[in-house]
Write a protein that holds these residues in place. Structure first.
Motif, PDB file in Angstrom:
ATOM      1  N   CYS A  21       0.824  -1.215   0.000  1.00 49.54           N
ATOM      2  CA  CYS A  21       0.000   0.000   0.000  1.00 49.54           C
ATOM      3  C   CYS A  21       0.853   1.259   0.000  1.00 49.54           C
ATOM      4  CB  CYS A  21      -0.929  -0.004   1.204  1.00 49.54           C
ATOM      5  SG  CYS A  21      -2.181  -1.302   1.155  1.00 49.54           S
ATOM      6  N   GLN A 104       3.545   4.687  -3.112  1.00 44.18           N
ATOM      7  CA  GLN A 104       2.211   4.861  -2.540  1.00 44.18           C
ATOM      8  C   GLN A 104       1.175   4.392  -3.547  1.00 44.18           C
ATOM      9  OE1 GLN A 104      -0.497   7.068  -3.305  1.00 44.18           O
ATOM     10  NE2 GLN A 104      -1.665   6.409  -1.514  1.00 44.18           N
ATOM     11  N   PHE A 106      -3.230   3.033  -3.586  1.00 44.90           N
ATOM     12  CA  PHE A 106      -4.472   2.848  -2.829  1.00 44.90           C
ATOM     13  C   PHE A 106      -4.646   3.968  -1.799  1.00 44.90           C
ATOM     14  CE2 PHE A 106      -2.516  -1.348  -3.808  1.00 44.90           C
ATOM     15  CZ  PHE A 106      -3.302  -1.647  -4.914  1.00 44.90           C
ATOM     16  N   SER A 107      -5.636   3.838  -0.949  1.00 46.10           N
ATOM     17  CA  SER A 107      -6.028   4.959  -0.084  1.00 46.10           C
ATOM     18  C   SER A 107      -5.701   4.737   1.389  1.00 46.10           C
ATOM     19  CB  SER A 107      -7.537   5.206  -0.222  1.00 46.10           C
ATOM     20  OG  SER A 107      -8.276   4.063   0.201  1.00 46.10           O
ATOM     21  N   GLY A 110      -3.811   7.578   3.481  1.00 46.07           N
ATOM     22  CA  GLY A 110      -4.636   8.765   3.626  1.00 46.07           C
ATOM     23  C   GLY A 110      -5.757   8.570   4.632  1.00 46.07           C
ATOM     24  N   LYS A 111      -6.387   7.400   4.609  1.00 43.60           N
ATOM     25  CA  LYS A 111      -7.477   7.135   5.548  1.00 43.60           C
ATOM     26  C   LYS A 111      -6.958   7.010   6.980  1.00 43.60           C
ATOM     27  CE  LYS A 111     -10.658   5.047   2.225  1.00 43.60           C
ATOM     28  NZ  LYS A 111     -11.333   3.809   1.761  1.00 43.60           N
ATOM     29  N   GLU A 253     -10.657  -2.708  -2.021  1.00 39.87           N
ATOM     30  CA  GLU A 253     -10.035  -1.759  -2.943  1.00 39.87           C
ATOM     31  C   GLU A 253      -8.820  -2.367  -3.631  1.00 39.87           C
ATOM     32  OE1 GLU A 253      -7.765   2.589  -2.864  1.00 39.87           O
ATOM     33  OE2 GLU A 253      -8.204   1.541  -0.995  1.00 39.87           O
TER      34      GLU A 253
END
Length: 258
Positions: A21, A104, A106-107, A110-111, A253
């Protein structure tokens, strides 16, 4: 070197059948105290395929590769990472705060950053850094091999504690900005900045520092921080449900895009 790091991460994905990720620098380079021959300490979070998690077997949840050509690669599985995130594990939090990002996708990162202020546990982080400072300080006093690295390994966690006390948030990784923001006293600040300069330039020959000033600062702050940490309470809310949902979202995801 970044290209070599990316190549190594791609080999890890293929060999272990995972998706990474994000990957960041987590050592002295992230702290702003690296010397020319410092290792690259690459840390990452990865995700297995869904079926890997649907098992009663206890499985290895870290990927560690031998250090090769100054490259130290170490990763944690998503479930392990979120379990540690729930506890405000400082090592993991430092990964999220690293300004050196090698990869980096996917999310996830950030989440996690969006949730950080809610989940952050000042007491847990304070005790982690305080115990680190105390242990490293004992080592300094017991060894004849005095150098700037040993002292910075005491100063950095103390500064982290000071930042948490002042701002009730997780501290930045970089040591020099912490000194500039937190240390007002001229003599102490000068000696601390000298330590960084010596570490970065590897100029520890004839190592000289005003030890009484440094030792007085360390011992005074440790005493104060012990009292402060003991006055704090533990977490008042359980974020298990929130992190379970994040875990499921990331699994979907990552593998829906593969």
């Amino acid at each position: 070197m970044k290209e070599k790091i990316i190549e190594a991460l791609k080999r890890i994905e293929q060999e272990f059948e995972v998706k990474i990720c994000f990957a960041v620098e987590a050592g002295s380079r992230a702290w702003g105290t690296s010397s020319p021959d410092s290792d690259y300490d690459v840390r990452f979070i990865y995700v297995h395929k869904t079926d890997w998690y649907l098992s009663i077997d206890q499985k290895r949840d870290v990927i560690e590769l031998p250090i090769n050509n100054q490259l130290d690669l170490n990763g944690w599985d998503l479930r392990k990472a979120l379990q540690l995130f729930k506890k405000s594990n400082p090592s993991l939090m430092e990964w999220l705060h690293s300004s050196i990002v090698y990869f980096q996708a996917f999310s996830l990162d950030g989440k996690m950053r969006e949730l950080e202020d809610q989940i952050f546990q000042p007491r847990a982080s304070l005790f982690h850094y305080l115990n680190m400072a105390k242990g490293n300080y004992r080592n300094c006093l017991q060894t004849a091999a005095i150098n700037s690295k040993r002292y910075l390994n005491v100063i950095r966690p103390i500064l982290a504690c000071m930042w948490i006390e002042r701002h009730n948030r997780f501290p930045p990784n970089e040591v020099q900005p912490l000194i500039e923001a937190l240390i007002m006293e001229g003599e102490v600040k000068r000696e601390l900045l000298t330590l960084i300069e010596r570490k970065v330039t590897r100029d520890d020959h004839g190592f000289e520092v005003d030890f009484p000033i440094i030792h007085d600062f360390i011992e005074k702050e440790i005493r104060h921080l012990e009292e402060y940490a003991n006055s704090l309470r533990g977490p008042s809310r359980d974020f298990t449900a929130t992190l379970n949902e994040l875990f499921r979202q990331v699994l979907e995801e990552v593998w829906s895009q593969s």
